[in-house]
Design a protein around this motif. Sequence first.
Motif, PDB file in Angstrom:
ATOM      1  N   ASP A 284       0.855  -1.183   0.000  1.00 26.63           N
ATOM      2  CA  ASP A 284       0.000   0.000   0.000  1.00 26.63           C
ATOM      3  C   ASP A 284       0.892   1.234   0.000  1.00 26.63           C
ATOM      4  O   ASP A 284       1.664   1.447   0.936  1.00 26.63           O
ATOM      5  N   SER A 285       0.793   2.046  -1.044  1.00 28.89           N
ATOM      6  CA  SER A 285       1.616   3.251  -1.115  1.00 28.89           C
ATOM      7  C   SER A 285       1.165   4.323  -0.128  1.00 28.89           C
ATOM      8  O   SER A 285       1.864   5.321   0.049  1.00 28.89           O
ATOM      9  N   GLN A 286      -0.025   4.112   0.485  1.00 30.98           N
ATOM     10  CA  GLN A 286      -0.564   4.974   1.539  1.00 30.98           C
ATOM     11  C   GLN A 286      -0.980   6.348   1.025  1.00 30.98           C
ATOM     12  O   GLN A 286      -2.136   6.720   1.128  1.00 30.98           O
ATOM     13  N   ASN A 287      -0.068   7.100   0.511  1.00 29.36           N
ATOM     14  CA  ASN A 287      -0.358   8.462   0.087  1.00 29.36           C
ATOM     15  C   ASN A 287      -0.047   8.644  -1.388  1.00 29.36           C
ATOM     16  O   ASN A 287       0.133   7.683  -2.123  1.00 29.36           O
ATOM     17  N   ASN A 288       0.016   9.900  -1.806  1.00 30.06           N
ATOM     18  CA  ASN A 288       0.274  10.224  -3.204  1.00 30.06           C
ATOM     19  C   ASN A 288       1.569   9.570  -3.689  1.00 30.06           C
ATOM     20  O   ASN A 288       2.607   9.669  -3.055  1.00 30.06           O
ATOM     21  N   PHE A 289       1.491   8.870  -4.833  1.00 30.89           N
ATOM     22  CA  PHE A 289       2.658   8.212  -5.416  1.00 30.89           C
ATOM     23  C   PHE A 289       2.765   8.624  -6.872  1.00 30.89           C
ATOM     24  O   PHE A 289       1.850   8.397  -7.668  1.00 30.89           O
ATOM     25  N   ASP A 290       3.865   9.252  -7.248  1.00 27.41           N
ATOM     26  CA  ASP A 290       4.040   9.766  -8.604  1.00 27.41           C
ATOM     27  C   ASP A 290       4.487   8.664  -9.560  1.00 27.41           C
ATOM     28  O   ASP A 290       5.333   7.845  -9.226  1.00 27.41           O
ATOM     29  N   MET A 291       3.905   8.686 -10.757  1.00 23.51           N
ATOM     30  CA  MET A 291       4.335   7.836 -11.859  1.00 23.51           C
ATOM     31  C   MET A 291       4.613   8.747 -13.042  1.00 23.51           C
ATOM     32  O   MET A 291       3.845   8.793 -14.013  1.00 23.51           O
ATOM     33  N   GLY A 292       5.696   9.524 -12.943  1.00 23.56           N
ATOM     34  CA  GLY A 292       5.970  10.488 -13.999  1.00 23.56           C
ATOM     35  C   GLY A 292       4.935  11.599 -13.974  1.00 23.56           C
ATOM     36  O   GLY A 292       4.782  12.303 -12.979  1.00 23.56           O
ATOM     37  N   GLU A 293       4.177  11.749 -15.050  1.00 20.54           N
ATOM     38  CA  GLU A 293       3.182  12.816 -15.144  1.00 20.54           C
ATOM     39  C   GLU A 293       1.919  12.504 -14.345  1.00 20.54           C
ATOM     40  O   GLU A 293       1.167  13.410 -13.991  1.00 20.54           O
ATOM     41  N   ALA A 294       1.627  11.226 -14.074  1.00 19.05           N
ATOM     42  CA  ALA A 294       0.428  10.832 -13.347  1.00 19.05           C
ATOM     43  C   ALA A 294       0.755  10.617 -11.876  1.00 19.05           C
ATOM     44  O   ALA A 294       1.904  10.446 -11.488  1.00 19.05           O
ATOM     45  N   ALA A 295      -0.294  10.630 -11.046  1.00 18.32           N
ATOM     46  CA  ALA A 295      -0.091  10.410  -9.621  1.00 18.32           C
ATOM     47  C   ALA A 295      -1.332   9.765  -9.031  1.00 18.32           C
ATOM     48  O   ALA A 295      -2.451   9.931  -9.532  1.00 18.32           O
ATOM     49  N   GLY A 296      -1.145   9.039  -7.935  1.00 16.95           N
ATOM     50  CA  GLY A 296      -2.263   8.406  -7.263  1.00 16.95           C
ATOM     51  C   GLY A 296      -1.792   7.547  -6.112  1.00 16.95           C
ATOM     52  O   GLY A 296      -0.640   7.630  -5.676  1.00 16.95           O
ATOM     53  N   ARG A 297      -2.671   6.721  -5.618  1.00 20.08           N
ATOM     54  CA  ARG A 297      -2.360   5.757  -4.560  1.00 20.08           C
ATOM     55  C   ARG A 297      -2.576   4.369  -5.144  1.00 20.08           C
ATOM     56  O   ARG A 297      -3.569   4.121  -5.825  1.00 20.08           O
ATOM     57  N   PHE A 298      -1.634   3.465  -4.887  1.00 17.79           N
ATOM     58  CA  PHE A 298      -1.815   2.102  -5.374  1.00 17.79           C
ATOM     59  C   PHE A 298      -1.650   1.107  -4.239  1.00 17.79           C
ATOM     60  O   PHE A 298      -1.021   1.381  -3.214  1.00 17.79           O
ATOM     61  N   SER A 299      -2.232  -0.068  -4.441  1.00 15.07           N
ATOM     62  CA  SER A 299      -2.113  -1.148  -3.469  1.00 15.07           C
ATOM     63  C   SER A 299      -2.213  -2.474  -4.204  1.00 15.07           C
ATOM     64  O   SER A 299      -2.620  -2.532  -5.375  1.00 15.07           O
ATOM     65  N   TYR A 300      -1.831  -3.557  -3.514  1.00 20.01           N
ATOM     66  CA  TYR A 300      -1.901  -4.904  -4.072  1.00 20.01           C
ATOM     67  C   TYR A 300      -2.474  -5.854  -3.032  1.00 20.01           C
ATOM     68  O   TYR A 300      -2.306  -5.664  -1.819  1.00 20.01           O
TER      69      TYR A 300
END
Length: 351
Positions: A284-300
């Motif tokens: 769980d990335s918990q908070n904002n996580f950047d992927m270059g130009e995009a951003a969000g939260r991810f989990s598995y």
Amino acid sequence: MTGYSINGIQQVGIGVENATEAWKWYRKAFGMNVPIFEDRAEAKLMTRYTSGKVHSRHAILAMNMQGGGGFEIWQYESKKPQKADFELDFRNLGILAVKIRCRQIEDCFNHLKKIGSEILTEPCKDPLGVSHFFIKDPFGNTFELRENSSWFSQSEALTGGVCGVTIGTSSIDQSLSLYQNLLQHPHQLLDQTGSWEDLPTQKLDSASFRRVFLQNNQSPTGAFGKLLCQNQIELLEYQGDKGVPVFENRDWGDLGFIHVCFDVNQMDELKSKSQNMNMAFTVDSQNNFDMGEAAGRFSYLEDPDGTLIEFVETYRVPIFKKLGLYFKLKENQKPLPNIMVKALGLNRVKD
């Protein structure tokens, strides 16, 4: 809105040796020509699935604006990605095939044959009466092309994006609650066991499989629900000695289908429900996580056989990269107006 929503399959992760080369083929084959992001970074949060080591990677999330999920094309840059040391078939456990939507099955078949795809089956009807066929791409991955009536827009491309996945499981009964309940695919379209002439299982000598087709609701939810369209999950259970997981003795990010990712709203609510169902998040990335130009939260999380399910709650998406324009998304967002979603197509790559 109360509770969480699963808005559709956002993308399927595909581990490849060369992301640039693979993306070029996927543009030609499937019209995956709109990059949502392209990023080079270290996968610091995924060491649970990368043998305890932080690896660098090159990732491209590409979409087809006719509708459906995209591909996250994923390449290790700090090691040589490994292929399975056994021949994969439909007895294995994990993501066995990715379903791609098309309008005219024969046109799609002729196109993919012309560009050198390995044809696994000729066009025929599946148990639901839907025309479909299977191919392998040049990188050894299996795709199912199937006629579909759920679309966002129309272009010259012969296919749309991802409309589902086929997942091998050791016990559908043990997996059903995850896929039907937690992942909000409540509609069971088929549950039958037998030998299937429409599957690419010719080498298995009339092997018997249980097949269950699950479908999500028709009404779109989330900012990009209209673009992601309706999708299906097919669960496949071999009625014999079970095969091994497709990533047995390999890392996430090695060659093949590495995860299926769902676009979500209200990640905390989803996390709470998954814990209550004894299916806790493993990442769980918990908070904002950047992927270059995009951003969000991810989990598995993992299904009962270890197949990786990813969730992404999107916070920012580029509209027009050259001008620095972005969508900044809030929680509980309803589907965006079509004209705003179509603006993503301004980033289309033309070959």
